[in-house]
Design a protein around this motif. Structure first.
Motif, PDB file in Angstrom:
ATOM      1  N   GLY A 142       5.106   1.845   2.994  1.00 18.90           N
ATOM      2  CA  GLY A 142       4.112   0.796   2.800  1.00 18.90           C
ATOM      3  C   GLY A 142       4.634  -0.485   2.172  1.00 18.90           C
ATOM      4  N   CYS A 184      -1.939  -3.853   7.812  1.00 21.21           N
ATOM      5  CA  CYS A 184      -2.043  -4.733   8.988  1.00 21.21           C
ATOM      6  C   CYS A 184      -2.805  -6.014   8.666  1.00 21.21           C
ATOM      7  N   THR A 220       2.234   4.431   0.469  1.00 21.44           N
ATOM      8  CA  THR A 220       1.955   5.719   1.087  1.00 21.44           C
ATOM      9  C   THR A 220       3.200   6.153   1.842  1.00 21.44           C
ATOM     10  N   LYS A 267       0.271   3.546  14.290  1.00 20.61           N
ATOM     11  CA  LYS A 267      -0.799   2.734  13.735  1.00 20.61           C
ATOM     12  C   LYS A 267      -0.675   2.742  12.211  1.00 20.61           C
ATOM     13  N   PHE A 268      -0.328   1.572  11.645  1.00 19.74           N
ATOM     14  CA  PHE A 268      -0.254   1.442  10.199  1.00 19.74           C
ATOM     15  C   PHE A 268      -1.654   1.373   9.604  1.00 19.74           C
ATOM     16  N   ASN A 269      -1.727   1.640   8.325  1.00 29.83           N
ATOM     17  CA  ASN A 269      -2.957   1.539   7.556  1.00 29.83           C
ATOM     18  C   ASN A 269      -3.552   0.141   7.744  1.00 29.83           C
ATOM     19  N   ASP A 270      -4.878   0.071   7.907  1.00 31.17           N
ATOM     20  CA  ASP A 270      -5.544  -1.216   8.129  1.00 31.17           C
ATOM     21  C   ASP A 270      -5.297  -2.219   7.005  1.00 31.17           C
ATOM     22  N   SER A 271      -5.139  -1.749   5.776  1.00 29.23           N
ATOM     23  CA  SER A 271      -4.908  -2.695   4.669  1.00 29.23           C
ATOM     24  C   SER A 271      -3.533  -3.365   4.794  1.00 29.23           C
ATOM     25  N   ALA A 303       0.888  -1.157   0.000  1.00 29.97           N
ATOM     26  CA  ALA A 303       0.000   0.000   0.000  1.00 29.97           C
ATOM     27  C   ALA A 303       0.928   1.208   0.000  1.00 29.97           C
ATOM     28  N   GLU A 331       3.803   7.971   4.425  1.00 23.97           N
ATOM     29  CA  GLU A 331       3.868   7.976   5.893  1.00 23.97           C
ATOM     30  C   GLU A 331       3.865   6.585   6.523  1.00 23.97           C
ATOM     31  N   GLN A 332       3.721   5.540   5.752  1.00 22.44           N
ATOM     32  CA  GLN A 332       3.640   4.182   6.295  1.00 22.44           C
ATOM     33  C   GLN A 332       5.029   3.547   6.388  1.00 22.44           C
TER      34      GLN A 332
END
Length: 159
Positions: free
Chosen positions: A152, A116, A75, A110-114, A73, A77-78
């Motif tokens: 990401g 995780c 991004t 907290k990472f993006n839910d997709s 994913a 910031e991830q």
């Protein structure tokens, strides 16, 4: 366990110990865990570094598996570290998965839910774990996989 603490006024007060029996234990949680996952001996779950529990050719195969199956994913910031801890029981089955997330500066994140959910699903799908063995006896053990993520994408899989 009960601790007695001496306070400034020289009076005694009691305080209950709230730590688990062993540091790092993963207690069963009915909201998160499969009730069909059985630990062979709940009083003797070894840490990964105490025994030879592993996945096939561990490092190489695990890293190839995730790099082949993970869809980044992208991004900016991830970036940081995502660790998934779990137990390998004496039959080589896995359960009680827990996730810990840190940014690149080792601060809670907290990472993006997709990200995780994808990494958790892929980790749970890994089969063929070798249970821990010590002095010709098979044990349950803890294991972990840490993903170093950059924007990401998986930069590397640790350890």
């Amino acid at each position: 366990m009960l601790f007695l603490i001496l306070t400034a006024g020289n009076t005694l007060s009691a305080q209950t110990d709230s730590f688990p029996p062993n540091t790092g234990d993963i207690a069963f949680n009915a909201l998160l865990d499969d009730p069909g996952f059985i630990i062979c001996n709940p009083n003797e779950v070894f840490q990964y570094y105490n025994t030879g529990s592993y996945y096939k050719q561990h490092k190489r195969e695990i890293e190839q598996y995730f790099k082949r199956n993970y869809r980044p994913a992208q991004t900016a910031e991830q970036t940081g570290y995502l660790t998934i801890r779990f137990i390998i029981n004496c039959s080589g089955k896995t359960g009680r998965f827990r996730m810990y997330e840190l940014d690149a500066h080792y601060q809670p994140y907290k990472f993006n839910d997709s990200i995780c959910s994808q990494l958790m699903t892929l980790t749970k799908a890994l089969k063929n774990w070798q249970p821990a063995e010590y002095k010709n006896k098979i044990y349950d053990s803890y294991q972990y996989i840490t993903f170093k993520l950059k924007k990401g994408a998986i930069e590397c899989v640790l350890p």
